[in-house]
Design a protein around this motif. Structure first.
Motif, PDB file in Angstrom:
ATOM      1  N   MET A 235     -29.694  20.791  -6.073  1.00 51.52           N
ATOM      2  CA  MET A 235     -31.054  21.031  -5.580  1.00 51.52           C
ATOM      3  C   MET A 235     -31.963  19.858  -5.906  1.00 51.52           C
ATOM      4  O   MET A 235     -32.712  19.381  -5.044  1.00 51.52           O
ATOM      5  CB  MET A 235     -31.602  22.323  -6.190  1.00 51.52           C
ATOM      6  CG  MET A 235     -32.974  22.744  -5.675  1.00 51.52           C
ATOM      7  SD  MET A 235     -34.385  22.225  -6.695  1.00 51.52           S
ATOM      8  CE  MET A 235     -34.289  23.406  -8.028  1.00 51.52           C
ATOM      9  N   ARG A 241     -34.451  20.460   0.401  1.00 57.04           N
ATOM     10  CA  ARG A 241     -34.263  21.730  -0.307  1.00 57.04           C
ATOM     11  C   ARG A 241     -35.399  21.970  -1.305  1.00 57.04           C
ATOM     12  O   ARG A 241     -35.903  23.090  -1.437  1.00 57.04           O
ATOM     13  CB  ARG A 241     -32.902  21.719  -1.008  1.00 57.04           C
ATOM     14  CG  ARG A 241     -32.519  23.019  -1.671  1.00 57.04           C
ATOM     15  CD  ARG A 241     -31.074  22.940  -2.139  1.00 57.04           C
ATOM     16  NE  ARG A 241     -30.796  23.911  -3.196  1.00 57.04           N
ATOM     17  CZ  ARG A 241     -29.638  24.005  -3.856  1.00 57.04           C
ATOM     18  NH1 ARG A 241     -28.654  23.165  -3.547  1.00 57.04           N
ATOM     19  NH2 ARG A 241     -29.464  24.909  -4.805  1.00 57.04           N
ATOM     20  N   CYS A 242     -35.818  20.917  -1.978  1.00 55.80           N
ATOM     21  CA  CYS A 242     -36.927  21.048  -2.929  1.00 55.80           C
ATOM     22  C   CYS A 242     -38.239  21.351  -2.211  1.00 55.80           C
ATOM     23  O   CYS A 242     -39.059  22.125  -2.715  1.00 55.80           O
ATOM     24  CB  CYS A 242     -37.060  19.776  -3.766  1.00 55.80           C
ATOM     25  SG  CYS A 242     -35.767  19.581  -5.015  1.00 55.80           S
ATOM     26  N   LYS A 244     -38.591  23.137   0.435  1.00 57.77           N
ATOM     27  CA  LYS A 244     -38.560  24.566   0.750  1.00 57.77           C
ATOM     28  C   LYS A 244     -38.903  25.394  -0.483  1.00 57.77           C
ATOM     29  O   LYS A 244     -39.616  26.406  -0.391  1.00 57.77           O
ATOM     30  CB  LYS A 244     -37.189  24.946   1.293  1.00 57.77           C
ATOM     31  CG  LYS A 244     -36.879  24.353   2.660  1.00 57.77           C
ATOM     32  CD  LYS A 244     -35.450  24.648   3.086  1.00 57.77           C
ATOM     33  CE  LYS A 244     -35.155  24.036   4.447  1.00 57.77           C
ATOM     34  NZ  LYS A 244     -33.735  24.214   4.849  1.00 57.77           N
ATOM     35  N   ALA A 245     -38.383  24.977  -1.636  1.00 62.00           N
ATOM     36  CA  ALA A 245     -38.704  25.701  -2.880  1.00 62.00           C
ATOM     37  C   ALA A 245     -40.191  25.619  -3.176  1.00 62.00           C
ATOM     38  O   ALA A 245     -40.832  26.616  -3.543  1.00 62.00           O
ATOM     39  CB  ALA A 245     -37.886  25.132  -4.040  1.00 62.00           C
ATOM     40  N   GLU A 297     -33.897  36.163  -5.398  1.00 66.60           N
ATOM     41  CA  GLU A 297     -32.504  35.756  -5.638  1.00 66.60           C
ATOM     42  C   GLU A 297     -31.591  36.975  -5.699  1.00 66.60           C
ATOM     43  O   GLU A 297     -30.498  36.980  -5.118  1.00 66.60           O
ATOM     44  CB  GLU A 297     -32.398  34.961  -6.942  1.00 66.60           C
ATOM     45  CG  GLU A 297     -30.973  34.478  -7.210  1.00 66.60           C
ATOM     46  CD  GLU A 297     -30.770  33.916  -8.602  1.00 66.60           C
ATOM     47  OE1 GLU A 297     -29.665  33.387  -8.866  1.00 66.60           O
ATOM     48  OE2 GLU A 297     -31.689  34.015  -9.442  1.00 66.60           O
ATOM     49  N   ASN A 301     -31.825  35.978  -1.240  1.00 68.16           N
ATOM     50  CA  ASN A 301     -32.590  34.889  -0.641  1.00 68.16           C
ATOM     51  C   ASN A 301     -32.122  33.560  -1.234  1.00 68.16           C
ATOM     52  O   ASN A 301     -32.123  33.378  -2.452  1.00 68.16           O
ATOM     53  CB  ASN A 301     -34.086  35.093  -0.911  1.00 68.16           C
ATOM     54  CG  ASN A 301     -34.948  34.063  -0.211  1.00 68.16           C
ATOM     55  OD1 ASN A 301     -34.914  32.884  -0.543  1.00 68.16           O
ATOM     56  ND2 ASN A 301     -35.743  34.506   0.754  1.00 68.16           N
ATOM     57  N   HIS A 303     -33.470  30.729  -1.420  1.00 67.89           N
ATOM     58  CA  HIS A 303     -34.476  29.870  -2.047  1.00 67.89           C
ATOM     59  C   HIS A 303     -34.938  30.402  -3.406  1.00 67.89           C
ATOM     60  O   HIS A 303     -35.626  29.683  -4.136  1.00 67.89           O
ATOM     61  CB  HIS A 303     -35.693  29.730  -1.118  1.00 67.89           C
ATOM     62  CG  HIS A 303     -35.332  29.303   0.268  1.00 67.89           C
ATOM     63  ND1 HIS A 303     -34.851  28.047   0.559  1.00 67.89           N
ATOM     64  CD2 HIS A 303     -35.354  29.990   1.448  1.00 67.89           C
ATOM     65  CE1 HIS A 303     -34.607  27.970   1.858  1.00 67.89           C
ATOM     66  NE2 HIS A 303     -34.907  29.132   2.414  1.00 67.89           N
ATOM     67  N   ASP A 306     -33.846  28.358  -6.522  1.00 71.42           N
ATOM     68  CA  ASP A 306     -34.464  27.034  -6.516  1.00 71.42           C
ATOM     69  C   ASP A 306     -35.910  27.099  -7.009  1.00 71.42           C
ATOM     70  O   ASP A 306     -36.358  26.227  -7.763  1.00 71.42           O
ATOM     71  CB  ASP A 306     -34.428  26.436  -5.110  1.00 71.42           C
ATOM     72  CG  ASP A 306     -33.027  26.023  -4.673  1.00 71.42           C
ATOM     73  OD1 ASP A 306     -32.087  26.129  -5.491  1.00 71.42           O
ATOM     74  OD2 ASP A 306     -32.871  25.604  -3.513  1.00 71.42           O
ATOM     75  N   VAL A 307     -36.643  28.122  -6.566  1.00 81.26           N
ATOM     76  CA  VAL A 307     -38.035  28.259  -7.002  1.00 81.26           C
ATOM     77  C   VAL A 307     -38.107  28.425  -8.515  1.00 81.26           C
ATOM     78  O   VAL A 307     -38.957  27.827  -9.183  1.00 81.26           O
ATOM     79  CB  VAL A 307     -38.719  29.443  -6.289  1.00 81.26           C
ATOM     80  CG1 VAL A 307     -40.081  29.737  -6.915  1.00 81.26           C
ATOM     81  CG2 VAL A 307     -38.880  29.157  -4.801  1.00 81.26           C
TER      82      VAL A 307
END
Length: 461
Positions: A235, A241-242, A244-245, A297, A301, A303, A306-307
């Motif tokens: 990530m 990808r970051c 989106k987080a 998560e 989901n 994302h 990552d969040v």
């Protein structure tokens, strides 16, 4: 992010895939704005009697070049037609009035990007404004941006995290006020004759947030010899990808300021409070986003995880070390999160290596969120000063106050005949200094953090 290639626009016109910054009128506009900026005073006016000031004729000619360039670019953005007409009128009104303190209320009211959120849509924005965490003066700025509004995010906002004013955005290009640490576009920063009844949008540049997160986290992980799970390492290496987080984190964070068991006025910019109150409010909003990410998560989901780690690493590694030490409320929140996790054995600094208990991190981080939420719930029944002391007690349980602090000595050390807002003067600029851990880490990361000034996805690549 998926760009719009051809977009029908209500009210007539077609938005094409032609990039504003590739049009020959964009460098003309940008150059004109950059010429005007150093002529302006702090309030945005131009004092023609000041040393280095241009003649009024020169200023008018430069501003007219900017207005003409906007008119050339406007057909690329028919969804902004009303705004660009009002913008050109406001620019010329400023010139006709002798370049006094600018008033761009009419064009601000005409700019309504949240009314038509669409992934990849471009906007050309020009306003006299300060840039939060950037330039404190109300200079003319020009920025080209794109909306980040993928369907999965739109669905979450529609069904779960209602936030009709939120804009996820990325930079295309910008003038000098954004060649800074600023990662927001807020209407509150724009020079107007009077504040509108309500603001209708607020934008956060997720590309800048993601790029500086990646650079600082990579450096911190290497310095601290932290072993990362494989998916989190992937990530951090992935800009898209970051982004989106961060856009999901920002959307949930932003709405949280008005959700929950809140004291009557938890975070008003115009109210004078000790800076740890702002620190707790910002941390509460981040930890609420973290808590929601844990739930997402668990629901599958992609994302959500990552969040969680974007919140943890940005808060623990970048926030405490960014900016100066004068009432740095975001820095305080980052220190508090790290200290809380350390106190509860989720993070350990042993043998010059940082270790994280990845399994317990979500549970204990949510536990801190619950403590702040309980502080807020109880605050409804407290006088303001009592609430401030209760918040101080929470923070000082985990962070050592400055040894010279009057607040640390308790109510008897303060003149309680004064109104609460006057007692804020007794708060030290650095009421909770950095721990030895963060002082040492700051020496290792200060150049890396400084290098993120003005960063974008393109410059980080």
């Amino acid at each position: 992010m998926t760009e719009i290639l051809v977009q029908d626009v209500p009210g007539g016109g077609i938005a094409t895939d032609e990039r504003v910054i590739d049009h020959p009128a964009w460098p003309v506009l940008k150059t004109a704005v950059e010429e005007i900026r150093p002529w302006q005073s702090k309030d945005g006016s131009i004092d023609f009697g000041a040393e280095g000031a241009p003649s009024r004729v020169t200023a008018e000619a430069t501003l007219e070049r900017a207005a003409a360039a906007i008119q050339e670019l406007a057909p690329l953005l028919p969804h902004n037609a009303a705004y660009h007409r009002a913008l050109v009128a406001d620019l010329r009104k400023w010139a006709d009035g002798g370049f006094v303190v600018p008033d761009f209320l009419d064009s601000l009211l005409a700019f309504q990007p949240a009314a038509q959120r669409a992934d990849g849509r471009q906007h050309l924005v020009v306003f006299p404004m300060y840039t939060q965490n950037g330039n404190p003066d109300r200079n003319l700025e020009a920025v080209v941006l794109r909306m980040v509004w993928p369907e999965w995010l739109a669905e979450l906002e529609r069904t779960r995290y209602d936030n009709p004013l939120f804009l996820g955005i990325t930079f295309e290009d910008f003038t000098a006020g954004y060649d800074t640490n600023s990662a927001v576009l807020f209407p509150e920063t724009i020079a107007v004759r009077e504040a509108p009844e309500r603001f209708t949008w607020g934008g956060i540049f997720c590309d800048r947030e993601a790029a500086r997160f990646r650079r600082v986290t990579e450096a911190a992980v290497a310095t601290l010899r932290l072993e990362l799970p494989g998916d989190i390492r992937e990530m951090i290496a992935d800009q898209e990808r970051c982004e989106k987080a961060f856009v999901l984190w920002d959307m949930v964070h932003d709405r949280t300021h008005s959700h929950g068991d809140l004291p009557f006025d938890p975070f008003m910019i115009k109210q004078r409070q000790p800076f740890w109150m702002y620190g707790l409010e910002e941390l509460r909003c981040d930890l609420t986003a973290f808590k929601e990410a844990v739930t997402l998560e668990a629901e599958g989901n992609v994302h959500g995880r990552d969040v969680q780690y974007a919140v943890l690493f940005d808060r623990m590694f970048r926030f405490p070390l960014s900016g100066d030490r004068v009432r740095n409320y975001d820095g305080l929140g980052g220190q508090l999160l790290f200290a809380y996790l350390h106190k509860h054995d989720v993070v350990r600094w042993t043998d010059n290596t940082l270790k994280i208990d990845w399994e317990r991190a979500p549970q204990v981080t949510n536990q801190l969120c619950a403590e702040i939420e309980e502080l807020y719930r109880a605050g409804i029944d407290r006088p303001k000063l009592v609430h401030w002391f209760a918040a101080y007690d929470l923070v000082s349980t985990y962070l050592a106050p400055h040894p010279g602090s009057r607040w640390a000595k308790g109510p008897d050390a303060l003149d309680l005949t004064l109104p609460p807002r006057k007692l804020v003067d007794d708060v030290l600029p650095d009421e909770f200094p950095l721990s030895m851990f963060f002082e040492a880490l700051s020496k290792k990361l200060k150049d890396v953090i400084a290098s993120t000034k003005g960063i974008t996805a393109a410059s980080a690549a």
